[in-house]
Design an enzyme around this catalytic site. Structure first.
Site, PDB file in Angstrom:
ATOM      1  N   TYR A 178      24.724 -16.622  31.837  1.00 51.66           N
ATOM      2  CA  TYR A 178      24.853 -15.233  32.867  1.00 51.66           C
ATOM      3  C   TYR A 178      25.705 -14.343  31.271  1.00 51.66           C
ATOM      4  O   TYR A 178      26.262 -14.559  31.288  1.00 51.66           O
ATOM      5  CB  TYR A 178      25.212 -15.050  34.441  1.00 51.66           C
ATOM      6  CG  TYR A 178      24.785 -13.770  34.843  1.00 51.66           C
ATOM      7  CD1 TYR A 178      23.389 -13.288  35.519  1.00 51.66           C
ATOM      8  CD2 TYR A 178      26.543 -13.012  34.246  1.00 51.66           C
ATOM      9  CE1 TYR A 178      24.166 -11.971  35.814  1.00 51.66           C
ATOM     10  CE2 TYR A 178      25.837 -11.960  35.602  1.00 51.66           C
ATOM     11  CZ  TYR A 178      25.428 -11.543  35.598  1.00 51.66           C
ATOM     12  OH  TYR A 178      25.468 -10.591  36.765  1.00 51.66           O
ATOM     13  N   GLY A 218      22.729  -9.302  38.014  1.00 49.92           N
ATOM     14  CA  GLY A 218      22.635  -9.407  39.496  1.00 49.92           C
ATOM     15  C   GLY A 218      21.430 -10.150  39.606  1.00 49.92           C
ATOM     16  O   GLY A 218      21.362 -11.109  39.198  1.00 49.92           O
TER      17      GLY A 218
END
Length: 254
Positions: free
Chosen positions: A40, A47
Site C-alpha cells: 500500500y 484509500g
C-alpha cells in the site's frame, strides 16, 4: 529547541546514523518496487483505491498527484514561523528513517530550513488527529516546483523559486509523497508555539504576583520554603520558591 532552530538561534543537523537509517529505509522501498510485491502507498492507489495496482512507470506520477490532490486548504496563510516549525518537525520525523523518504528529499527540506525558504500554508484544511494532509501537501508543493513560497522577503511561485535558486524540482520516488503528507506537524507546530507562549505567560504571572504583593505591602512569609515542604506538591513548591526569591531582597517588603 524547534523554536530556537526556527528563529535561527541554533542549527539542526542530520546525524550520520540518521542518514544511514534513511538510506536503508529508502532502499527497502526501492527493493519492493523492483520485486513487484504489492504494498500500500508504494505501488497501489490510496484509500478506496488501495486494490488498484500502480505500475513502476507511473509511481512517480502517483506521488506527485497525491501532493497536488490534497493541496486543497483554504483561508489566510498561517504565520511563517508556524510553516517553518512544520518543516523542522517533519524533518525530525522523517529523519527517524522509517518512512521510505530519500536522503535527497530530506536534505532539500533541510536546505529550506537553513535558507529560510518558507512555503505558504493556508490556515484551514487539517483533519485533526487523522492527519494534517492538506496543510502538509501545501508545505511540500514547492519541492516539486508548485505552490507558493516566501524567500528573501518575496512571495513567489514554486516554479519561480526554483528558477531563482537554481534548484531542480524534485522527482518524488515511491512512497515519498505519502510520507510527506502523513503526519500531524501542522497541529504540532501550533502546539510548540503555544507551549512557548504559555511558558512566557507563567513567568510573567509570577512577576505580576510579586509586584502585587509589594504594592499591597503584603507578607513574604506564606512563600517560605519550609512551609511548602509540609505539603510537597511540586508546582506549589516551584511557584513559592520563585515568589520568595523575587521578594526576599525587596526594600519595599522590608
Amino acid at each position: 529547541m524547534a523554536l530556537d532552530i526556527a528563529h535561527g538561534q541554533i542549527q539542526g543537523i542530520i546525524s550520520d546514523q540518521a542518514k544511514d537509517q534513511v538510506t536503508q529505509s529508502s532502499q527497502a522501498v526501492a527493493d519492493i518496487v523492483q520485486d513487484g510485491a504489492v504494498v500500500y502507498g508504494i505501488n497501489t492507489g490510496f484509500g478506496p483505491l488501495c486494490t488498484t495496482k500502480i505500475s513502476a512507470s507511473e509511481s512517480q506520477m502517483l506521488q506527485t498527484n497525491i501532493l497536488m490532490s490534497h493541496a486543497v486548504g483554504v483561508g489566510s496563510p498561517i504565520d511563517p514561523i508556524l510553516s517553518k516549525l512544520m518543516l523542522i518537525l517533519k524533518l525530525h520525523a522523517l529523519a527517524q528513517g522509517y518512512s521510505g523518504i530519500s536522503l535527497k528529499t530530506l536534505e532539500r527540506i533541510q536546505w529550506y530550513i537553513e535558507k529560510d525558504a518558507i512555503p505558504e500554508v493556508p490556515e484551514q484544511g487539517s483533519v485533526g488527529a487523522s492527519g494534517d494532509l492538506a496543510p502538509l501537501a501545501h508545505l511540500f508543493l514547492p519541492l516539486i516546483g508548485e505552490g507558493f513560497i516566501h524567500y528573501k522577503n518575496k512571495r513567489m511561485s514554486g516554479a519561480d523559486f526554483c528558477a531563482t535558486t537554481g534548484l531542480t524540482p524534485l522527482r518524488l520516488g515511491p512512497k515519498e509523497g505519502l510520507a510527506l503528507i502523513n503526519g500531524t506537524q501542522f497541529i504540532a507546530a501550533h502546539g510548540v508555539k503555544l507551549l512557548r507562549d504559555f511558558h512566557n505567560c507563567l513567568v510573567h504571572a509570577d512577576l505580576i504576583a510579586a509586584l502585587m504583593v509589594e504594592a499591597l505591602q503584603g507578607s513574604i512569609k506564606p512563600f517560605h520554603p519550609k512551609l511548602h515542604q509540609l505539603r510537597p506538591f511540586k508546582g506549589v513548591i516551584h511557584v513559592a520558591h520563585k515568589m520568595y526569591t523575587l521578594l526576599k531582597d525587596s526594600p519595599i517588603m522590608k
